[in-house]
Write a protein that holds these residues in place. Structure first.
Motif, PDB file in Angstrom:
ATOM      1  N   GLY A  51      22.102  58.490  59.944  1.00 44.95           N
ATOM      2  CA  GLY A  51      22.685  59.566  59.159  1.00 44.95           C
ATOM      3  C   GLY A  51      23.860  59.073  58.333  1.00 44.95           C
ATOM      4  O   GLY A  51      24.530  58.099  58.698  1.00 44.95           O
ATOM      5  N   VAL A  52      24.116  59.733  57.220  1.00 46.08           N
ATOM      6  CA  VAL A  52      25.215  59.347  56.326  1.00 46.08           C
ATOM      7  C   VAL A  52      26.207  60.496  56.247  1.00 46.08           C
ATOM      8  O   VAL A  52      25.822  61.659  56.027  1.00 46.08           O
ATOM      9  CB  VAL A  52      24.688  59.004  54.915  1.00 46.08           C
ATOM     10  N   ILE A  53      27.484  60.184  56.430  1.00 40.96           N
ATOM     11  CA  ILE A  53      28.549  61.183  56.355  1.00 40.96           C
ATOM     12  C   ILE A  53      29.482  60.806  55.215  1.00 40.96           C
ATOM     13  O   ILE A  53      30.017  59.690  55.172  1.00 40.96           O
ATOM     14  CB  ILE A  53      29.343  61.260  57.671  1.00 40.96           C
ATOM     15  N   TYR A  54      29.684  61.748  54.302  1.00 30.95           N
ATOM     16  CA  TYR A  54      30.654  61.570  53.223  1.00 30.95           C
ATOM     17  C   TYR A  54      31.854  62.462  53.500  1.00 30.95           C
ATOM     18  O   TYR A  54      31.715  63.676  53.679  1.00 30.95           O
ATOM     19  CB  TYR A  54      30.044  61.949  51.871  1.00 30.95           C
ATOM     20  N   GLU A  55      33.050  61.864  53.555  1.00 35.98           N
ATOM     21  CA  GLU A  55      34.283  62.628  53.703  1.00 35.98           C
ATOM     22  C   GLU A  55      34.905  62.861  52.330  1.00 35.98           C
ATOM     23  O   GLU A  55      34.487  62.284  51.326  1.00 35.98           O
ATOM     24  CB  GLU A  55      35.260  61.888  54.626  1.00 35.98           C
TER      25      GLU A  55
ATOM     26  N   LYS B 293      15.751  62.678  57.725  1.00 32.11           N
ATOM     27  CA  LYS B 293      16.795  61.967  56.997  1.00 32.11           C
ATOM     28  C   LYS B 293      17.908  62.978  56.711  1.00 32.11           C
ATOM     29  O   LYS B 293      17.651  64.039  56.126  1.00 32.11           O
ATOM     30  CB  LYS B 293      16.241  61.393  55.691  1.00 32.11           C
ATOM     31  N   VAL B 294      19.131  62.664  57.102  1.00 31.57           N
ATOM     32  CA  VAL B 294      20.222  63.650  57.068  1.00 31.57           C
ATOM     33  C   VAL B 294      21.432  63.091  56.336  1.00 31.57           C
ATOM     34  O   VAL B 294      21.862  61.954  56.574  1.00 31.57           O
ATOM     35  CB  VAL B 294      20.628  64.076  58.498  1.00 31.57           C
ATOM     36  N   THR B 295      21.996  63.910  55.459  1.00 32.26           N
ATOM     37  CA  THR B 295      23.256  63.607  54.773  1.00 32.26           C
ATOM     38  C   THR B 295      24.248  64.721  55.084  1.00 32.26           C
ATOM     39  O   THR B 295      23.925  65.907  54.940  1.00 32.26           O
ATOM     40  CB  THR B 295      23.041  63.519  53.250  1.00 32.26           C
ATOM     41  N   VAL B 296      25.455  64.340  55.512  1.00 31.08           N
ATOM     42  CA  VAL B 296      26.493  65.310  55.874  1.00 31.08           C
ATOM     43  C   VAL B 296      27.624  65.228  54.849  1.00 31.08           C
ATOM     44  O   VAL B 296      28.129  64.137  54.561  1.00 31.08           O
ATOM     45  CB  VAL B 296      27.042  65.033  57.287  1.00 31.08           C
ATOM     46  N   LEU B 297      28.021  66.380  54.323  1.00 35.63           N
ATOM     47  CA  LEU B 297      29.154  66.475  53.402  1.00 35.63           C
ATOM     48  C   LEU B 297      30.331  67.133  54.117  1.00 35.63           C
ATOM     49  O   LEU B 297      30.194  68.231  54.674  1.00 35.63           O
ATOM     50  CB  LEU B 297      28.780  67.296  52.168  1.00 35.63           C
ATOM     51  N   GLU B 298      31.473  66.492  54.085  1.00 30.59           N
ATOM     52  CA  GLU B 298      32.683  67.017  54.710  1.00 30.59           C
ATOM     53  C   GLU B 298      33.793  67.089  53.671  1.00 30.59           C
ATOM     54  O   GLU B 298      34.098  66.101  53.007  1.00 30.59           O
ATOM     55  CB  GLU B 298      33.102  66.138  55.889  1.00 30.59           C
ATOM     56  N   ALA B 299      34.397  68.279  53.543  1.00 24.86           N
ATOM     57  CA  ALA B 299      35.433  68.475  52.521  1.00 24.86           C
ATOM     58  C   ALA B 299      36.687  67.658  52.796  1.00 24.86           C
ATOM     59  O   ALA B 299      37.387  67.271  51.867  1.00 24.86           O
ATOM     60  CB  ALA B 299      35.791  69.957  52.432  1.00 24.86           C
ATOM     61  N   ALA B 300      36.983  67.394  54.063  1.00 21.93           N
ATOM     62  CA  ALA B 300      38.190  66.637  54.408  1.00 21.93           C
ATOM     63  C   ALA B 300      37.795  65.422  55.256  1.00 21.93           C
ATOM     64  O   ALA B 300      37.322  64.426  54.736  1.00 21.93           O
ATOM     65  CB  ALA B 300      39.177  67.547  55.139  1.00 21.93           C
ATOM     66  N   LYS B 301      37.992  65.526  56.584  1.00 25.05           N
ATOM     67  CA  LYS B 301      37.619  64.454  57.498  1.00 25.05           C
ATOM     68  C   LYS B 301      36.837  65.046  58.658  1.00 25.05           C
ATOM     69  O   LYS B 301      36.952  66.246  58.949  1.00 25.05           O
ATOM     70  CB  LYS B 301      38.877  63.722  58.006  1.00 25.05           C
TER      71      LYS B 301
ATOM     72  N   PRO C  21      36.075  54.126  61.471  1.00 27.98           N
ATOM     73  CA  PRO C  21      36.045  53.479  60.164  1.00 27.98           C
ATOM     74  C   PRO C  21      36.273  54.495  59.055  1.00 27.98           C
ATOM     75  O   PRO C  21      35.958  55.678  59.208  1.00 27.98           O
ATOM     76  CB  PRO C  21      34.627  52.906  60.093  1.00 27.98           C
ATOM     77  N   PRO C  22      36.819  54.069  57.917  1.00 30.28           N
ATOM     78  CA  PRO C  22      36.930  54.984  56.776  1.00 30.28           C
ATOM     79  C   PRO C  22      35.548  55.343  56.257  1.00 30.28           C
ATOM     80  O   PRO C  22      34.622  54.522  56.292  1.00 30.28           O
ATOM     81  CB  PRO C  22      37.719  54.174  55.741  1.00 30.28           C
ATOM     82  N   ARG C  23      35.412  56.577  55.796  1.00 29.72           N
ATOM     83  CA  ARG C  23      34.131  57.030  55.256  1.00 29.72           C
ATOM     84  C   ARG C  23      34.324  57.371  53.784  1.00 29.72           C
ATOM     85  O   ARG C  23      35.296  58.007  53.410  1.00 29.72           O
ATOM     86  CB  ARG C  23      33.615  58.243  56.031  1.00 29.72           C
ATOM     87  N   PRO C  24      33.377  56.993  52.939  1.00 32.11           N
ATOM     88  CA  PRO C  24      33.560  57.181  51.501  1.00 32.11           C
ATOM     89  C   PRO C  24      33.346  58.619  51.074  1.00 32.11           C
ATOM     90  O   PRO C  24      32.716  59.414  51.787  1.00 32.11           O
ATOM     91  CB  PRO C  24      32.470  56.277  50.908  1.00 32.11           C
ATOM     92  N   ALA C  25      33.847  58.951  49.900  1.00 33.98           N
ATOM     93  CA  ALA C  25      33.495  60.206  49.234  1.00 33.98           C
ATOM     94  C   ALA C  25      32.187  59.998  48.471  1.00 33.98           C
ATOM     95  O   ALA C  25      31.870  58.890  48.037  1.00 33.98           O
ATOM     96  CB  ALA C  25      34.604  60.618  48.270  1.00 33.98           C
ATOM     97  N   LEU C  26      31.423  61.077  48.334  1.00 38.76           N
ATOM     98  CA  LEU C  26      30.179  61.003  47.578  1.00 38.76           C
ATOM     99  C   LEU C  26      30.495  60.839  46.088  1.00 38.76           C
ATOM    100  O   LEU C  26      31.206  61.658  45.511  1.00 38.76           O
ATOM    101  CB  LEU C  26      29.348  62.265  47.805  1.00 38.76           C
TER     102      LEU C  26
END
Length: 427
Positions: free
Chosen positions: A201-205, A54-62, A19-24
């Motif tokens: 967990g939440v991942i922002y691409e 509780k975990v939040t992941v930040l990804e610069a690309a994908k 699925p597509p993942r949103p940007a923060l």
């Protein structure tokens, strides 16, 4: 904001749908903010979520954009410098701890694949191939060393036996590690990301960390949002840039090149690698290869210091492939790509903490598929207050490259030229 997509690799072309993942775009709060959705970050996130964080992941690309989604896909045990080198550097007690962990990463991968039903073409069996009698002697010593630390799924291969597992006339012998193996690396990362999300967990691409505001409640800033956390895990490796200057000073991004052939006939694929093992040779600047699930040959090798992208990857790697397998001279190359890994001067990973609440692991030095999965577990343990294994890595000595960032690339390239010459001359 620009949307960064995957490179044009075989892995991206054959990736499982996600699925597509949103940007923060908001301000959020979390227990742990993980910077980087590669193996280190995803492994850390999974272990933390399984333990109630509780975990939040930040990804610069994908997810898996960097080395985790571009590597050769081989499950190789231990570290880029083996346990005997560590033992000479730090003594038997610390080396015992690190040696006991040297084969854990591969087990973690298999546990994740089974538990979360990740479809990533997992195959068992990896071969270290010796080109000289000296390299064969090293494998004999390595077998004894690994068995001293309880790793027993090993078989030495004489010249006859290695011909049975790989159709290359160059090798004088080798060693088979049945706890090694290979995977589709991007699909492993995508499956782990789905597991992270299944646990809340939440991942922002498309959400690069541009600044870390340090302090008792650190904040990670992105172009359109920020994450306030109790802890931060920095897991950007070769794609971290200068976000944390004290980490950039002790490491250097390097590029490695990979090609993938067109699909081979079942007969040809079976003739090359009858048991479907992956292979790497024992040179300092090594070549590595394996078959994919759809019977392509993935072949990689070569290092570009400073992580520049070569103009013609196929021109660099195809001759290496044909030296190993001249029978592929008429086979077409469908994909060619490069990816960066992070090199340290010691070629051992750098693990540590900045202040009280920023943790990091980086610098797998080309040996990261298994280590990164272990690193995630070790980092999660440290955040839970169990720091013995974390400290064993954190206490390894590390040094800046001579001459600083300006001179690190030419010095490393000179060292590689020297060892490459030794390989060619059989020293």
């Amino acid at each position: 904001m620009a949307n960064t997509s995957y490179p044009a690799s075989y892995y991206a072309a054959s990736a499982n749908p996600v699925p597509p993942r949103p940007a923060l775009q908001d301000d959020v709060e979390t227990d742990v903010c993980v910077i980087g959705a590669g193996y280190t970050g995803l492994s850390s996130a999974l272990f933390l979520l399984e333990n109630g964080f509780k975990v939040t992941v930040l990804e610069a690309a994908k997810v898996g954009f960097g080395a985790s989604g571009r590597n050769g896909g081989q499950i190789v045990n231990s570290y880029s410098r083996d346990i005997d080198v560590i033992e000479r550097s730090v003594g038997p007690q610390q080396a015992q701890l690190l040696g006991n962990m040297a084969f854990e990463g591969g087990r973690i991968i298999r546990e994740r694949v089974a538990k979360y039903q990740i479809q990533c073409d997992l195959k068992d069996g990896g071969v270290f191939a010796a080109l000289t009698a000296k390299q064969m002697g090293h494998l004999e010593s390595q077998k004894r060393l690994w068995e001293r630390f309880g790793h027993t799924q090993l078989e030495l291969l004489d010249q006859r036996r290695i011909r049975e597992v790989v159709a290359c006339d160059e090798y004088v012998g080798g060693m088979l590690d049945m706890s090694g193996g290979h995977i589709h690396p991007l699909n492993l990362a995508l499956g782990e990301a789905a597991a992270v999300e299944s646990l809340g967990g939440v991942i922002y691409e498309q959400s690069p960390a541009v600044r870390i505001e340090r302090g008792a409640s650190p904040v990670v800033h992105t172009p359109q949002g920020k994450v306030r956390a109790k802890f931060i895990i920095v897991a950007g490796n070769a794609y971290l840039g200068n976000l944390v200057p004290e980490l950039a000073a002790k490491s250097m991004p390097c590029g490695t090149q990979v090609i993938a052939t067109e699909p081979l006939s079942d007969e040809l694929a079976h003739s090359l690698l009858p048991q479907d093992y992956c292979v790497e040779d024992c040179n300092y600047l090594l070549d590595y290869y394996r078959l994919t699930g759809d019977k392509r040959l993935i072949f990689g090798g070569g290092v570009v210091y400073g992580a520049r992208d070569p103009a013609n990857i196929e021109a660099i790697i195809r001759p290496k492939m044909l030296k190993a397998f001249p029978q592929l001279k008429d086979v077409k190359i469908d994909y060619a790509w490069t990816g960066n890994f992070l090199l340290t001067l010691s070629r051992l990973p750098q693990v540590g903490r900045l202040g009280d609440n920023i943790y990091y692991s980086q610098g797998c030095s080309g040996h990261g598929v298994t280590y990164t999965h272990l690193a995630g577990k070790v980092l999660a343990e440290a955040l839970r207050g169990q720091a013995e294994r974390f400290d064993a890595f954190a206490d390894l000595p590390h040094y800046p490259f001579p001459g600083g960032q300006l001179m690190r690339t030419p010095f490393a390239a000179m060292g590689a030229w020297y060892y490459g010459l030794r390989d060619k001359l059989g020293f």
